[in-house]
Design a protein around this motif. Structure first.
Motif, mmCIF file in Angstrom:
data_model
loop_
_atom_site.group_PDB
_atom_site.id
_atom_site.type_symbol
_atom_site.label_atom_id
_atom_site.label_comp_id
_atom_site.label_asym_id
_atom_site.label_seq_id
_atom_site.Cartn_x
_atom_site.Cartn_y
_atom_site.Cartn_z
ATOM 1 N N GLU A 141 0.714 -1.213 0.182
ATOM 2 C CA GLU A 141 -0.127 0.007 0.042
ATOM 3 C C GLU A 141 0.825 1.298 -0.118
ATOM 4 O O GLU A 141 0.685 2.408 0.524
ATOM 5 N N LYS A 142 2.026 1.104 -0.874
ATOM 6 C CA LYS A 142 2.778 2.199 -0.572
ATOM 7 C C LYS A 142 2.433 3.460 -1.385
ATOM 8 O O LYS A 142 2.003 3.395 -2.444
ATOM 9 N N THR A 143 2.360 4.767 -0.870
ATOM 10 C CA THR A 143 2.005 5.940 -1.433
ATOM 11 C C THR A 143 3.160 6.856 -1.115
ATOM 12 O O THR A 143 3.945 6.766 -0.301
ATOM 13 N N THR A 144 3.117 7.764 -2.122
ATOM 14 C CA THR A 144 4.324 8.833 -2.056
ATOM 15 C C THR A 144 3.884 9.803 -1.021
ATOM 16 O O THR A 144 2.869 10.218 -0.728
ATOM 17 N N SER A 145 4.899 10.356 -0.026
ATOM 18 C CA SER A 145 4.793 11.111 0.947
ATOM 19 C C SER A 145 4.569 12.665 0.483
ATOM 20 O O SER A 145 4.838 12.871 -0.611
#
Length: 186
Positions: free
Chosen positions: A25-29
């Motif tokens: 579930e990686k999203t950009t910070s």
């Protein structure tokens, strides 16, 4: 992936399960999104300047536009995006290994005579020739009465003490003076 359970794979690879699920579930910070926007703005400014602006000028332009960030951040984003300014190497003279050769007087002119003629003409025009208190050495004229100093025809203004010292040294040439000798002679 469906053949092996996630727990077994994480144990074999020595990776925590939370890291595995986090990577799914990686999203950009928020910081990374901000960096992307800033990089686009930096590229726009850089292109408007025809690739002439470097990091400090781009930083100043961004600051003037109300964007608050450090110069180092601009430099880092420019380096990451491969943005560089056009730079020209400054000309730096380097000493020549050739010796300076003095050429002969091809025109056969006597420049000392010309300078003396200018001095005489200058005396006549300024009225200094009438004064009895004129000291002349090489290209320096001192009119003690008018307290004027002329070097190659150009007037120079000296403070009182410096003028008196100049007159003293011109009246007593070819001698080394100490402070004590000078004060004693006065």
């Amino acid at each position: 992936m469906d053949r092996y359970p996630v727990q077994k794979m994480c144990e074999v690879l020595a990776v925590p399960r939370s890291s595995y699920y986090g990577s799914l579930e990686k999203t950009t910070s928020k910081r990374e999104l901000e960096n992307q926007e800033l990089t686009q703005e930096i590229q726009r400014i850089h292109l408007e300047s025809k690739s002439r602006y470097c990091a400090p000028k781009i930083h100043k332009t961004l600051s003037n536009n109300g964007v608050c960030l450090s110069l180092k951040r601009v430099q880092r984003l420019m380096r990451k995006a491969g943005i560089r300014s056009i730079t020209r190497k400054k000309y730096r003279p380097f000493p020549s290994k050739e010796k300076v050769v003095q050429l002969g007087n091809l025109l056969k002119r006597d420049f000392v005579a010309r300078v003396q003629a200018h001095i005489k003409r200058f005396k006549l025009l300024t009225g200094m020739g009438n004064s009895q208190e004129i000291i002349e050495k090489k290209n320096i004229l001192v009119d003690k009465g008018a307290r004027k100093v002329f070097i190659l025809g150009q007037e120079f203004i000296f403070p009182t003490r410096e003028f008196d010292l100049l007159v003293f040294f011109m009246e007593h040439p070819n001698r080394v003076w100490t402070k004590e000798l000078y004060l004693h002679d006065q």
